[in-house]
Design an enzyme around this catalytic site. Sequence first.
Site, PDB file in Angstrom:
ATOM      1  N   SER A 239      78.957  18.057  22.844  1.00 41.74           N
ATOM      2  CA  SER A 239      77.736  17.270  22.852  1.00 41.74           C
ATOM      3  C   SER A 239      77.870  16.038  21.953  1.00 41.74           C
ATOM      4  O   SER A 239      78.707  15.179  22.233  1.00 41.74           O
ATOM      5  CB  SER A 239      76.565  18.175  22.440  1.00 41.74           C
ATOM      6  OG  SER A 239      75.337  17.641  22.836  1.00 41.74           O
ATOM      7  N   ASP A 464      73.667  20.939  33.016  1.00 39.61           N
ATOM      8  CA  ASP A 464      73.430  20.757  31.589  1.00 39.61           C
ATOM      9  C   ASP A 464      72.054  20.131  31.371  1.00 39.61           C
ATOM     10  O   ASP A 464      71.768  19.055  31.904  1.00 39.61           O
ATOM     11  CB  ASP A 464      74.508  19.855  30.984  1.00 39.61           C
ATOM     12  CG  ASP A 464      74.544  19.925  29.465  1.00 39.61           C
ATOM     13  OD1 ASP A 464      73.482  19.773  28.846  1.00 39.61           O
ATOM     14  OD2 ASP A 464      75.633  20.126  28.912  1.00 39.61           O
ATOM     15  N   HIS A 492      74.055  24.387  28.355  1.00 39.43           N
ATOM     16  CA  HIS A 492      74.663  23.285  27.610  1.00 39.43           C
ATOM     17  C   HIS A 492      76.069  23.683  27.178  1.00 39.43           C
ATOM     18  O   HIS A 492      76.239  24.692  26.496  1.00 39.43           O
ATOM     19  CB  HIS A 492      73.785  22.982  26.394  1.00 39.43           C
ATOM     20  CG  HIS A 492      74.160  21.741  25.646  1.00 39.43           C
ATOM     21  ND1 HIS A 492      74.440  20.545  26.272  1.00 39.43           N
ATOM     22  CD2 HIS A 492      74.283  21.508  24.310  1.00 39.43           C
ATOM     23  CE1 HIS A 492      74.715  19.632  25.357  1.00 39.43           C
ATOM     24  NE2 HIS A 492      74.641  20.185  24.165  1.00 39.43           N
TER      25      HIS A 492
END
Length: 523
Positions: A239, A464, A492
């Site tokens: 991320s 996601d 995620h």
Amino acid sequence: MYSHHRGRRAVVPSLLAALTLLAAGCTSDGGSDEEATPSTSSAPAEPTAEPIEWEDCNEPLQPLIAGRPGSERGLSFECGQVPVPISYDEPEGERLPLTLVRAVHPGQTDRIGSLVINPGGPGGSGVDAAIGLALTLPEDVVRRFDIVGFDPRGVSLSSPVECIPDETKDRLIASEPQPTSAEQLDDVFGLAREVAEDCAERYESPAALGAFNTVDTARDMDLLREALGEEQLTYLGYSYGTTLGSTYAELFPDRVRAFVLDAAVDPDADARATAESQAAGLEASFDAFAQNCLSLIAGCPIGPDPRSFVEEVMLQASQGPIPSAAEGETRQATPGVVHTAVVAALYDTQTWPQLSQSLAAARNGDAAGLFSLADSYAGRLEDGTYSNQLDANLAINCADTDEEIETDEVRALAAEWDAEYPLFGAGSAAGLYTCTPWEAERTPLPQRDAEGSAPILVVGNSGDPVTPLPGAVDMAEQLASGVLLTWQGQGHTAYPKNPCVNDAVNRYLIDLVVPLDGLTCPA
């Protein structure tokens, strides 16, 4: 009121306490507090790394690891610190210490080097993440690498930025999650200004607060590489960690051995596009959660229309906050708490059952499950205090951009997005104002093509909720050596959740075998 984290892995309270004691036992000759104000130099020299003095960390950590999946690996843990310049304009000036952990498998063979971890956020603890990933990454990888995690500057155990009072954090989580009226948005703007003023007062100078930025953290990573004795860096970033990794690759392309950037943040999107993309991603993920719930053989605990059920619980909480049956809990759940719990659960399909059960319980008057989800997301600890996750997330996000979005535009977007993204649009729009009143030096992220780098593997996930797949596509296209791997799954991040993904990433990390660009792994 704040934009959603780019990734988060909250530190459990017992682990945080143990690691705080662990960090206190580490020493650094160059240590300094985080408020020292950097000065400038016209011709800064290159900083040099000090050797890491590793200390045994097994005693404080083993009681917390015992019984967890992966604990049978018998890993050995060490801790250390790496001092880095507060300002790279003055590389030989005052330094702050970065705290790190190294996990080594007892059966390590044919060691390749160190695999450095960043879990996202910004504000996620790399120390915490490395401990968890050492237990859960494929054992083929753990046997070939030391697993190394560090808390970036300003995060957790590395001179944490702390300027938002716990009471204010409670108010942030409890605040209106779908602000559309003039009064609701005025409250959002006022709270953002209050937080910005508190942080500016705490750190006194824009330079001190602006020191917590991604460009300098990438430079810190290169000192860490040097201190670890690695000629090139092997890195796994999730991320926000993809932003950090791609920034490192831009600054030091010849020092990249193998980089895995999982759940990539779109490098081409501005704040508006990012916020709208997140709103759309969360809406799609909620629909996937609802469909999954309706497919359960035992029946969906929140009925035939999960979206309406959530709206009813939020309406219930607005008419009278919902109490918790948890022992000693005095808080009552507002719509903001309900909404935060929903967002938190959408990050991982494994928490979907908890979300549906918690919503059903809240409808019947017990918000304990919703508080559990919301608190984990926000870094709220059992004693009512918070980690510095929110402080760091705000400070780093705002230091990384010079965009300032004014109130009139936020009001217009809140109305527009509320119609298009009913659960998440207005809140995403309101978050755009967060950095506008922020008083700190800004170090905007560079354009990143990492020309001259070794191949970089970018992993995207079609389901996601926070970093939708187009961001990974853009990241892979922008990087000169980018290679895209797509997983058709929900939640995620992708690695190590899927055998096809695992096989491709493992071969790349260990043998530098790059998968075919555009490879797609089924759910």
